[in-house]
Design a protein around this motif. Structure first.
Motif, PDB file in Angstrom:
ATOM      1  N   GLU A  37       2.324   1.778  -3.432  1.00 58.20           N
ATOM      2  CA  GLU A  37       1.261   2.260  -4.332  1.00 58.20           C
ATOM      3  C   GLU A  37       0.979   3.743  -4.077  1.00 58.20           C
ATOM      4  O   GLU A  37       0.836   4.529  -5.017  1.00 58.20           O
ATOM      5  CB  GLU A  37      -0.007   1.430  -4.148  1.00 58.20           C
TER       6      GLU A  37
ATOM      7  N   ALA B  48       1.430   6.729  -6.734  1.00 53.40           N
ATOM      8  CA  ALA B  48       0.088   7.056  -7.227  1.00 53.40           C
ATOM      9  C   ALA B  48       0.038   8.237  -8.194  1.00 53.40           C
ATOM     10  O   ALA B  48      -0.739   8.196  -9.155  1.00 53.40           O
ATOM     11  CB  ALA B  48      -0.873   7.292  -6.055  1.00 53.40           C
TER      12      ALA B  48
ATOM     13  N   ARG C 217       5.563   5.134 -14.022  1.00 60.64           N
ATOM     14  CA  ARG C 217       6.087   4.314 -12.918  1.00 60.64           C
ATOM     15  C   ARG C 217       7.242   3.453 -13.409  1.00 60.64           C
ATOM     16  O   ARG C 217       8.271   3.346 -12.747  1.00 60.64           O
ATOM     17  CB  ARG C 217       4.992   3.426 -12.335  1.00 60.64           C
TER      18      ARG C 217
ATOM     19  N   ARG D 235       0.836  -1.209   0.000  1.00 60.67           N
ATOM     20  CA  ARG D 235       0.000   0.000   0.000  1.00 60.67           C
ATOM     21  C   ARG D 235       0.867   1.254   0.000  1.00 60.67           C
ATOM     22  O   ARG D 235       0.574   2.238  -0.695  1.00 60.67           O
ATOM     23  CB  ARG D 235      -0.950   0.013   1.201  1.00 60.67           C
TER      24      ARG D 235
END
Length: 166
Positions: A122, A126, A133, A119
């Motif tokens: 990410e 984001a 990315r 998480r």
């Protein structure tokens, strides 16, 4: 004597080292927020993950693998051992060598940490599109790999890092 013209007017926000330091601050903050009550630092996570991946690794090799100096790594291992997540065992082939092993409690902790770590990754990435990315991670890995020997604690690079996880 330096004149103001030689030092004034440099925009700190355009300096790569400053941006990298800021991104590191952000990364650690997001990581710790996602870990919550689990209380694992990024370095502790790295140590746990490497020991889980390489049971029996010695502390010196762990330090080189996660690019830390030996004394810092010793403190990290001490804290994880105090939590009951890692244990040191004497190597059979060399009684002077202490091998590291993750405990069942450490595996449980790592299992809880992985989703939080993912998480955090990410959240950090984001703002970037999937293509950005991959580009960012490729460029970042190039900088890390090519500048590895400039580190106070160079990593033992085992090859080009994969960007598959982004």
């Amino acid at each position: 004597m330096h004149t103001p013209e030689t030092v004034v007017g440099i925009d700190i926000d355009l300096q790569p080292g400053h941006a990298i330091r800021r991104l590191h601050q952000i990364s650690v903050g997001v990581f710790l927020q996602e870990m919550g009550d689990l209380g694992i630092t990024p370095v502790q996570y790295a140590a746990l993950q490497v020991v889980a991946n390489q049971p029996g690794i010695d502390q010196r090799t762990l330090a080189r693998t996660i690019a830390l100096d030996a004394s810092t790594t010793g403190g990290v291992v001490d804290r994880l051992e105090a939590r009951g997540w890692l244990e040191r065992r004497t190597a059979r082939e060399d009684r002077r060598t202490r091998q590291l092993h993750i405990t069942p409690a450490g595996l449980d902790g790592l299992a809880l940490a992985v989703p939080a770590m993912l998480r955090a990754q990410e959240q950090i990435l984001a703002p970037l599109s999937p293509v950005q990315r991959q580009q960012f991670m490729s460029l970042l890995n190039t900088l890390v790999t090519e500048n590895n020997e400039l580190s106070r604690a160079p990593s033992e690079l085992t090859g080009k890092p994969s960007t598959a996880a982004v």
